[in-house]
Design an enzyme around this catalytic site. Structure first.
Site, PDB file in Angstrom:
ATOM      1  N   LYS A  13      41.546  63.923   9.949  1.00 43.58           N
ATOM      2  CA  LYS A  13      40.243  64.067  11.466  1.00 43.58           C
ATOM      3  C   LYS A  13      39.365  64.687  10.055  1.00 43.58           C
ATOM      4  O   LYS A  13      37.462  64.661   9.799  1.00 43.58           O
ATOM      5  CB  LYS A  13      40.410  64.696  12.761  1.00 43.58           C
ATOM      6  CG  LYS A  13      41.097  63.883  13.274  1.00 43.58           C
ATOM      7  CD  LYS A  13      40.876  63.884  14.626  1.00 43.58           C
ATOM      8  CE  LYS A  13      41.238  65.859  15.199  1.00 43.58           C
ATOM      9  NZ  LYS A  13      42.722  65.633  14.897  1.00 43.58           N
ATOM     10  N   ARG A  88      39.278  68.113  23.386  1.00 42.88           N
ATOM     11  CA  ARG A  88      40.023  67.763  22.869  1.00 42.88           C
ATOM     12  C   ARG A  88      41.222  68.002  24.370  1.00 42.88           C
ATOM     13  O   ARG A  88      42.560  67.483  25.255  1.00 42.88           O
ATOM     14  CB  ARG A  88      40.863  69.010  22.272  1.00 42.88           C
ATOM     15  CG  ARG A  88      41.755  68.693  21.349  1.00 42.88           C
ATOM     16  CD  ARG A  88      42.092  69.927  21.161  1.00 42.88           C
ATOM     17  NE  ARG A  88      42.771  70.424  20.146  1.00 42.88           N
ATOM     18  CZ  ARG A  88      42.749  70.534  18.859  1.00 42.88           C
ATOM     19  NH1 ARG A  88      41.497  70.027  18.158  1.00 42.88           N
ATOM     20  NH2 ARG A  88      43.686  70.486  17.404  1.00 42.88           N
ATOM     21  N   ARG A 127      53.737  68.184   2.485  1.00 41.29           N
ATOM     22  CA  ARG A 127      51.924  69.101   2.347  1.00 41.29           C
ATOM     23  C   ARG A 127      52.974  70.196   2.121  1.00 41.29           C
ATOM     24  O   ARG A 127      52.891  70.964   1.558  1.00 41.29           O
ATOM     25  CB  ARG A 127      51.346  68.206   3.231  1.00 41.29           C
ATOM     26  CG  ARG A 127      49.890  69.042   2.763  1.00 41.29           C
ATOM     27  CD  ARG A 127      48.787  68.163   4.093  1.00 41.29           C
ATOM     28  NE  ARG A 127      48.575  68.549   5.012  1.00 41.29           N
ATOM     29  CZ  ARG A 127      47.830  68.480   6.107  1.00 41.29           C
ATOM     30  NH1 ARG A 127      47.407  67.208   5.815  1.00 41.29           N
ATOM     31  NH2 ARG A 127      47.764  69.300   6.997  1.00 41.29           N
ATOM     32  N   ARG A 136      48.386  76.408   6.607  1.00 40.90           N
ATOM     33  CA  ARG A 136      47.350  77.065   7.350  1.00 40.90           C
ATOM     34  C   ARG A 136      49.255  78.645   8.599  1.00 40.90           C
ATOM     35  O   ARG A 136      49.937  77.564   8.665  1.00 40.90           O
ATOM     36  CB  ARG A 136      47.193  76.141   8.432  1.00 40.90           C
ATOM     37  CG  ARG A 136      45.782  76.054   8.443  1.00 40.90           C
ATOM     38  CD  ARG A 136      44.808  75.206   8.998  1.00 40.90           C
ATOM     39  NE  ARG A 136      45.071  75.351  10.687  1.00 40.90           N
ATOM     40  CZ  ARG A 136      44.805  73.804  10.514  1.00 40.90           C
ATOM     41  NH1 ARG A 136      44.058  73.028  10.391  1.00 40.90           N
ATOM     42  NH2 ARG A 136      45.578  73.636  11.920  1.00 40.90           N
ATOM     43  N   ARG A 147      52.178  71.332  19.176  1.00 41.08           N
ATOM     44  CA  ARG A 147      50.425  70.619  18.409  1.00 41.08           C
ATOM     45  C   ARG A 147      50.275  69.220  18.598  1.00 41.08           C
ATOM     46  O   ARG A 147      49.804  68.861  19.552  1.00 41.08           O
ATOM     47  CB  ARG A 147      49.855  70.771  17.577  1.00 41.08           C
ATOM     48  CG  ARG A 147      48.941  72.264  17.178  1.00 41.08           C
ATOM     49  CD  ARG A 147      49.044  72.894  16.010  1.00 41.08           C
ATOM     50  NE  ARG A 147      47.972  72.343  15.415  1.00 41.08           N
ATOM     51  CZ  ARG A 147      48.097  72.067  14.063  1.00 41.08           C
ATOM     52  NH1 ARG A 147      49.294  72.600  13.000  1.00 41.08           N
ATOM     53  NH2 ARG A 147      47.493  71.824  12.485  1.00 41.08           N
TER      54      ARG A 147
HETATM   55  P1  ADP Z   1      44.161  69.950  14.252  1.00 40.95           P
HETATM   56  O1  ADP Z   1      43.821  69.174  13.644  1.00 40.95           O
HETATM   57  O2  ADP Z   1      45.215  69.883  12.433  1.00 40.95           O
HETATM   58  O3  ADP Z   1      45.398  70.379  15.430  1.00 40.95           O
HETATM   59  P2  ADP Z   1      42.208  72.066  14.345  1.00 40.95           P
HETATM   60  O4  ADP Z   1      42.001  73.190  13.067  1.00 40.95           O
HETATM   61  O5  ADP Z   1      41.485  71.326  15.027  1.00 40.95           O
HETATM   62  O6  ADP Z   1      43.905  71.636  14.124  1.00 40.95           O
HETATM   63  O7  ADP Z   1      42.943  73.124  15.497  1.00 40.95           O
HETATM   64  C1  ADP Z   1      43.596  74.687  14.937  1.00 40.95           C
HETATM   65  C2  ADP Z   1      44.376  74.987  16.719  1.00 40.95           C
HETATM   66  O8  ADP Z   1      42.654  75.768  17.063  1.00 40.95           O
HETATM   67  C3  ADP Z   1      44.363  73.802  17.606  1.00 40.95           C
HETATM   68  O9  ADP Z   1      45.649  74.183  17.455  1.00 40.95           O
HETATM   69  C4  ADP Z   1      43.952  75.113  19.174  1.00 40.95           C
HETATM   70  O10 ADP Z   1      45.028  76.101  19.009  1.00 40.95           O
HETATM   71  C5  ADP Z   1      42.661  75.902  18.939  1.00 40.95           C
HETATM   72  N1  ADP Z   1      42.062  74.610  19.194  1.00 40.95           N
HETATM   73  C6  ADP Z   1      40.527  73.670  17.967  1.00 40.95           C
HETATM   74  N2  ADP Z   1      39.518  73.092  18.814  1.00 40.95           N
HETATM   75  C7  ADP Z   1      39.966  73.120  19.934  1.00 40.95           C
HETATM   76  C8  ADP Z   1      39.798  72.530  21.483  1.00 40.95           C
HETATM   77  N3  ADP Z   1      38.612  71.419  21.496  1.00 40.95           N
HETATM   78  N4  ADP Z   1      39.982  73.406  22.365  1.00 40.95           N
HETATM   79  C9  ADP Z   1      41.346  73.972  22.425  1.00 40.95           C
HETATM   80  N5  ADP Z   1      41.629  74.800  21.481  1.00 40.95           N
HETATM   81  C10 ADP Z   1      41.162  73.841  20.396  1.00 40.95           C
END
Ligand code: ADP
Length: 193
Positions: A13, A88, A127, A136, A147
């Site tokens: 994404k 989400r 990766r 990360r 996740r």
């Molecule tokens: P990825 O898409 O690789 O899971 P992100 O960078 O989008 O990673 O998100 C990393 C973390 O940030 C998530 O696992 C969550 O803990 C938090 N997070 C990000 N966006 C949201 C959201 N919209 N609602 C709740 N938690 C979020």
């Protein structure tokens, strides 16, 4: 143009969002990036989010809804935006709906980047082994599984949610990065036509 990129962690994404920013002159709003910045700056939100993110769980809806609501009001969002990592949960999607209505705005499209989870896990493990320093903190095999489970339980229902509203378009995320970009461009071109 206002669009959502939907898909599990590792689906690409962020990569696709950055390409859309370059091509369409709209901004990328990544709640993950915003939360990581808050964690790094040790703001009250960051202090609250740090451990939750480290576990691979979702931070509370009200926190991310507030962050997004404020961000959408900034002038650079006037031409449109790509939501990456938000909404989400169904509660976040409902809140977004409400927020946009209040501001007199509407979503144009939700693009789902569909991937095979088993292949995804090996892709991300690969990766991690190639660039250990760049990984990360929440990209370990353990948190990644968490996740993905959280995605399945809390985020995947949004596929139906937006499908029912006629907003969902699905692209095959198992293709090369360029092919995925081409498919997304096609979705957007059809929308404009
Ligand atoms: P990825 O898409 O690789 O899971 P992100 O960078 O989008 O990673 O998100 C990393 C973390 O940030 C998530 O696992 C969550 O803990 C938090 N997070 C990000 N966006 C949201 C959201 N919209 N609602 C709740 N938690 C979020």
């Amino acid at each position: 143009m206002r669009l959502i990129l939907l898909g599990p962690p590792g689906a690409g994404k962020g990569t696709q969002a950055k390409r859309l920013v370059d091509r369409h002159g709209i901004v990328q709003l990544s709640t993950g990036d915003m939360l990581r910045a808050a964690v790094a700056a040790e703001t009250p939100v960051g202090l609250k989010a740090k451990d939750i993110m480290g576990r691979g769980d979702l931070v509370p809806d009200e926190i991310v809804i507030e962050i997004i609501s404020q961000r959408i009001d900034e002038p650079d969002c006037a031409r449109g935006f790509i939501l990456d990592g938000f909404p989400r949960t169904v509660a976040q999607a409902d809140a977004l709906d409400h927020l946009l209505k209040e501001k007199g705005l509407a979503l144009d499209v939700v693009v789902e980047i569909k991937v095979d989870e088993a292949i995804l896990l090996s892709r991300i493990a690969q990766r991690a082994s190639e660039t250990p320093g760049a990984v990360r903190e929440d990209d370990t095999a353990e948190t990644l599984k968490r996740r993905l489970a959280v995605y399945r339980e809390q985020t995947a229902p949004l596929i139906d949610y937006y499908g029912r509203r006629g907003l969902l378009r699905t692209v095959d995320g198992m293709q090369s990065i360029d092919e995925v970009t081409a498919d997304i461009d096609e979705v957007l071109a059809r929308m404009a036509a």
